[in-house]
Design an enzyme around this catalytic site. Sequence first.
Site, short mmCIF file in Angstrom:
data_model
loop_
_atom_site.label_atom_id
_atom_site.label_comp_id
_atom_site.label_asym_id
_atom_site.label_seq_id
_atom_site.Cartn_x
_atom_site.Cartn_y
_atom_site.Cartn_z
N CYS A 76 0.59 -1.35 -0.10
CA CYS A 76 0.04 -0.39 0.05
C CYS A 76 0.88 1.39 0.55
CB CYS A 76 -1.06 0.11 1.64
SG CYS A 76 -0.31 0.00 3.14
N ASN A 320 0.12 -4.10 8.42
CA ASN A 320 0.48 -4.12 7.00
C ASN A 320 -1.16 -5.61 6.55
OD1 ASN A 320 2.12 -2.88 6.29
ND2 ASN A 320 3.52 -4.52 6.05
#
Length: 336
Positions: A76, A320
């Site tokens: 991301c 994450n």
Amino acid sequence: MKILELYSGIGGMHLALLASGVKGEIKKSIDISPIANSVYKHNFSERLLLYHNLDGLTKEMVEGFDVDTILMSPPCQPFTRNGNQQDIADFRTTSFVHLMEIFPTLQTIKRILVENVVGFEVSQMRELLVSTLTECGFICQEYILTPHQVGIPNSRRRYYLLGKKHPLEFPFEVGPLTYDFPLSEVSANLNNLVSIGDILEENQDFSQYYISDKILRKYFNILDICYSHSRNSCCFTKSYSRYIEGAGSVFTEKSEEFVKTILSQIQNVEKGSDEYLKLVVQLKLRFFTPREVCRLMCFPETFSFPPGMENRKKYMLLGNSVNVKVVSELIRLLVH
């Protein structure tokens, strides 16, 4: 479903499949991170896991896995403020771009689920993803959703895409990006939020989680404080406990009334002074434990980290990962 789990991390997508109750099997999971893979192997069969750079994924490899569904949560950082928002020019999108290049050759793939951060929805990478899927005959629905919508006291807003290849269809009318689940019984969970108190560990020594004097002197005024009765918490990032601003909430066992009293008193003292510190330490503020963050991410109690792993690494890996409950609901939609 026969599933290929890409960017598998610590197995959030795998856990979501199990939680969904959907009949399916993870045929292969792929990730390049040694530390994430160590956690995956600790919780699931090692034979499922392939330590491999996705830049090298080929049509032949995917065919050999015998899969019809892809679940993935690509890096991301290219789409976040802290990641400089370099988008498709960021080297961390290379494997994602490569996947889109070979995707038209993957004739057996009928379903796909993608998760990423808010901000991805306006990226060039998103345009490449949607255009590729559309050209391959997929119908797509995009969402920005939060665990609040499934009854969890956490505001981890994330982008999701569900795709089905024609002639498969969704049981609802597909439209532009939406902020609501299409099924009312799911969204109704908003009225049944559990509280922070429901996820707290008990009978634990929390000494290592109490916030240091140094942090309290400098950052107390920006802390997001949760109480046992709180019905929300900020999104936990991979920097939780190492960075303060925007990295996640903290907890106090004190009452909200007591905190308000302390807040009123510190207005009359110099920020960071000894007197200031003497007041705020009374709140006994602490970080949430890794297990508590797991619970807010809806990981099952059976999930664990390898013995001896540092808390810093646990927070990083959880930051994450995905919210298991939200993804499990989306998997149900994917096969409905």
